[in-house]
Design an enzyme around this catalytic site. Structure first.
Site, PDB file in Angstrom:
ATOM      1  CG  ASP A  83      35.389  47.002  40.883  1.00  0.00           C
ATOM      2  OD1 ASP A  83      35.367  46.568  39.722  1.00  0.00           O
ATOM      3  OD2 ASP A  83      36.225  47.829  41.276  1.00  0.00           O
TER       4      ASP A  83
ATOM      5  CG  HIS B  50      31.411  45.667  36.972  1.00  0.00           C
ATOM      6  ND1 HIS B  50      32.088  44.569  37.477  1.00  0.00           N
ATOM      7  CD2 HIS B  50      31.929  46.754  37.619  1.00  0.00           C
ATOM      8  CE1 HIS B  50      32.988  44.971  38.371  1.00  0.00           C
ATOM      9  NE2 HIS B  50      32.907  46.282  38.483  1.00  0.00           N
TER      10      HIS B  50
END
Length: 348
Positions: free
Chosen positions: A124, A322
């Site tokens: 991320d 994610h």
């Protein structure tokens, strides 16, 4: 001012399947002094240094499955709390969270640990920090692995202008995060509930797949959490693990974490000397096939032959969202350790 290093050996090890494997000692927490204050890290194993850099809204704890696996494979694994998170320093000034400051934090950690360079693995925002460390400080970044967010070089359009166009009639979440105190008021009213919803909204087994509403867009006058899924936690996240994450943010608040988003235009200005520059170190990309970041940044993935010329492989894990290193830790660990085995690393 730089802080002195302190060390501790806590009685509890990281949770959920992270019991150290044979041949590796348990994790050790440390505070390392850097020019900007201090960085908290968790260290396990010995050998070539592998720096694990988390994203939003996480801490070192997001790497709890990778620390013992890397240690058992013969590496010195370090999971940091990025500036603004956990036990690391939390400056008040928004501009203290610009990318170049975070890069220098990590470069200072490498040197404070007695190493010249390291493998950087980021997820991320951590992927973006790792890529920019490779770009700006190639002396300390030998190789780089990017999880979830592909490398996209600095371009010709100011980020705030891009975000405004993306939002349309609604606010893109990065815009929603810009005003100090606004997102904090929403999140800190129910830290545990907000984190549970955000994690679930981006996890393959709990995300809304209808396509009707995206949690990354906020209608005017609404809250980001209004579009979070309502239901059980993702399969990778236990109630106890959520308690660990929520407990850290209950203590620290979210301002430091959100200040990272509030530096997009400053980063664009600071990184002008590297406009369009490729990351030339040996690299790896790894993401969940259901990660929205991969879809949004499809052009960045297609540009990898130019932007990551020494990319070994690009892996997309099916049925994964994610939080790739937490959703599918065994596959991620296998991919990382197999890749690292084939590299000539400092300290090996």
């Amino acid at each position: 001012m730089s802080q002195p290093e302190t060390t501790s050996q806590p009685g509890a090890t990281p949770q959920s399947g992270t019991t150290p494997q044979a041949g590796s000692a348990g994790p050790r927490h440390r505070l390392v002094g850097v020019p900007g204050g201090r960085i908290h890290l968790v260290e396990q194993g010995s050998g070539p240094l592998v720096m694990l850099v988390h994203g939003f809204p996480e801490t070192w704890h997001s790497w709890r499955h990778q620390l013992p696996a890397l240690a058992a494979a013969g590496y010195r694994a370090i999971a940091v709390d990025v500036r603004g998170y956990g036990r690391s320093s939390k400056p008040q000034d928004v501009s203290a969270y610009r990318m170049l400051e975070l890069v220098e934090d990590l470069a200072a950690v490498v040197r404070a640990l007695g190493e010249e360079s390291a493998v950087f693995v980021g997820h991320d925002w951590g992927a973006t920090i790792a890529a920019n460390t490779a770009l700006v400080r190639p002396d300390v970044c030998a190789v780089v692995a990017l999880l979830g967010v592909p490398y996209s070089p600095r371009g010709g359009v100011r980020p705030s202008e891009v975000f405004a166009r993306i939002g349309g009639d609604e606010e893109f979440y990065v815009q929603y995060f810009q005003e100090p105190g606004r997102a904090e008021a929403e999140i800190e009213a129910d830290v545990r509930g907000w984190l549970a919803g955000f994690y679930a909204g981006l996890s393959a087994d709990t995300m809304d797949t209808s396509g009707e509403h995206s949690l990354f867009f906020v209608p005017h006058g609404a809250r980001m959490a209004d579009r979070f899924p309502r239901g059980p936690l993702p399969s990778w996240l236990s109630e106890a693990e959520l308690d660990v994450c929520a407990g850290e943010f209950e203590r620290t608040g979210f301002t430091g974490a959100l200040h990272r988003y509030r530096n997009a235009d400053r980063d664009w200005e600071d990184l002008a000397p590297w406009d369009g520059a490729p990351v030339t170190q040996p690299s790896l990309f790894l993401a969940g096939a259901q990660d929205a970041s991969v879809a949004w940044l499809a052009d960045a993935v297609e540009a990898f032959p130019q932007t990551l010329p020494n990319l070994a492989a690009s892996h997309l894990i099916e049925g994964c969202g994610h939080w790739v290193q937490q959703e599918r830790p065994h596959e991620v660990n296998a991919i990382l350790t197999d890749w690292l085995k084939g590299l000539d690393l400092p300290g090996s």
